[in-house]
Design an enzyme around this catalytic site. Structure first.
Site, PDB file in Angstrom:
ATOM      1  N   ASP A  11      24.075   6.278  -3.620  1.00  0.00           N
ATOM      2  CA  ASP A  11      24.977   7.295  -3.067  1.00  0.00           C
ATOM      3  C   ASP A  11      26.352   6.997  -3.633  1.00  0.00           C
ATOM      4  OD1 ASP A  11      23.060   8.537  -1.480  1.00  0.00           O
ATOM      5  OD2 ASP A  11      23.386   7.168   0.192  1.00  0.00           O
ATOM      6  N   ASP A 130      15.712  17.168   4.620  1.00  0.00           N
ATOM      7  CA  ASP A 130      16.088  16.239   5.684  1.00  0.00           C
ATOM      8  C   ASP A 130      15.448  16.723   6.980  1.00  0.00           C
ATOM      9  OD1 ASP A 130      17.611  14.938   3.817  1.00  0.00           O
ATOM     10  OD2 ASP A 130      19.539  15.700   4.518  1.00  0.00           O
TER      11      ASP A 130
END
Lengths: 251, 204
Positions: A11, A130
């Protein structure tokens, strides 16, 4: 025989790798280029670079990061985070991505998936889903880094993205992400059974057994971040455990 | 320093191929006209996208004959992924579209017993008569594949719901279903051998 893939995820924010629980309390985890080369040497099968920048300036860092990583990297690279329109994906591919992942934008405008698959091919089009568990059973799709519920059922959405041309699903359990309690196996099994494309398990990995469980539950690849960044395990040491557990991996 | 001409197919993402060639100490240039394809010492035919889309691009730029000719004349050429499939006659992916036709083999879709596309690392097993290809893991990203090695070529197979063609070679012509530029050190060494073999005359 096709081997199971181990995929470190970076990330990135403003040109640095960060890690936080559910994207809160981000802390610095290193230089993306150094980490990428390190993971390739350790035997990573692929890398995922997600931009978690909040600003346009951060986005421009991301293209520069992708370019630098690509120069040295000889394994596949998936990039995502902030891809809103087809041209955003084009810029990432030009910078050196092999696949592009879309998440929120695909939920808002599902035709984006058709466009990406048509222009760049299904093998290049990854949809990140998600999921949060619903009280009454099943899972709901969430977007905006988990802040927003969508009312969409995860299984139905997974089938739709594949019908629209997605060649791979990156499935994150939002209940497990960053918790180190293991991947959500019921979710993985349910989505793997519902679709015909490869599924990457994400969210919750803390030890090699978690990876073994996810692969045995139906995942084709396992994504993890903090267990690698923290130096607790190397990719090679994880792969050795996978092999001992009867999972075929690339040596 | 070798100059390598990479054919701009319009559909392919070329960054990884260009980076891989640069790591192999090559100077890569993008080309899209027949004269450049005919005259280059080394040519790479990358392929991402759909069979019909890449053939449309090659046809509209008049590149089909130039590619067929250099392959038939055994001039150094590396075809990657869909680049391998378009050397054949046709594909189940795009019925009615003719390939370059170097050999008479048709590409077909993987069966329903496996997840498609095939994404990941698969074991490549070369036949004993291969000179460039060695055993190792290659990175694949494909939904279609050849299932038989064309006559007159040496080949390597891999397994995904049955045996399929991982790569073929004939002299300095190498065509890989996997991506050598994404196949780590093993892939990099294959690119090096292709560049090296191209410098030597083929054995009698």
């Amino acid at each position: 025989m096709l081997t199971a893939r181990v995929i470190p995820c970076l990330d990135c924010r403003d040109g640095r790798v960060v890690k936080g629980i559910k994207f809160q309390g981000l802390r610095d985890a290193g230089c993306p280029v150094e980490l990428s080369m390190n993971y390739e040497r350790q035997g990573a099968d692929e890398l995922i670079l997600l931009d978690v920048s909040a600003t346009p300036e951060g986005r421009s860092h991301q293209h520069e990061t992708v370019r630098k990583v690509r120069e040295g990297l000889s394994i596949p690279l998936t990039c995502g985070g902030g891809v809103r329109v087809t041209d955003d994906a084009g810029l990432l591919l030009d910078a050196g991505a092999d696949k592009v992942s879309v998440n929120t934008a695909a939920v808002v405008k599902p035709e984006l998936i058709d466009d990406l698959a048509l222009r760049y091919g299904s093998q290049c089009t990854v949809v990140a889903i998600d999921a949060v568990r619903q009280n009454g059973g099943g899972w709901e799709v969430v977007v905006q880094s988990g802040r927003e519920r969508t009312g969409r059922d995860v299984i139905q959405w997974a089938k739709e993205v594949v019908a629209r041309g997605s060649g791979e699903i990156m499935l994150t359990s939002w209940d497990r992400d960053g918790t180190r309690s293991g991947y959500e196996l019921d979710l993985l099994s349910a989505v793997s059974e519902a679709v015909t494309v490869p599924v990457i398990a994400s969210g919750g990995a803390a030890n090699p057994e978690h990876l073994v469980d996810a692969l045995k539950a139906g995942a084709n690849a396992v994504l993890a971040a903090s267990i690698f960044h923290d130096g607790e395990y190397t990719v090679a040491s994880l792969k050795a455990v996978l092999q001992d557990a009867g999972v075929e991996v690339r040596p | 320093m070798n100059d390598v001409a990479v054919i701009r197919t319009g559909t392919a993402n070329l960054a990884s191929v260009l980076a891989g060639l640069k790591r192999a100490k090559c100077k890569a240039v993008l080309v899209d006209e027949p004269g450049a394809v005919a005259s280059a010492d080394y040519v790479v035919l990358p392929g991402v996208g759909a069979f019909a889309a890449i053939m449309d691009q090659l046809n509209s730029r008049g590149l089909v004959d130039a590619i067929r000719q250099r392959v038939n004349e055994a001039r150094p050429t590396l075809a990657i992924c869909l680049g391998l499939q378009v050397l054949g006659s046709s594909s189940e992916e795009s019925p009615g579209t003719e390939g370059i036709g170097v050999f008479d083999v048709r590409a077909s879709r993987f069966g329903e017993a496996v997840r498609v596309p095939q994404l990941g690392w698969n074991l490549v097993r070369p036949a004993p008569d291969c000179r460039l290809l060695t055993g190792g893991y290659g990175y694949f990203a494909n939904s279609y594949r050849l299932t038989e090695i064309p006559q007159g070529w040496a080949g390597a197979m891999a397994d995904y719901g049955g045996a399929f063609v991982a790569a073929i070679e004939r002299g300095p012509i190498l065509a890989c279903q996997f991506h050598p530029e994404l196949s780590g050190k093993w892939g990099a060494s294959l690119i090096e051998r292709w560049l090296g073999a191209a410098r030597e005359p083929a054995p009698c």
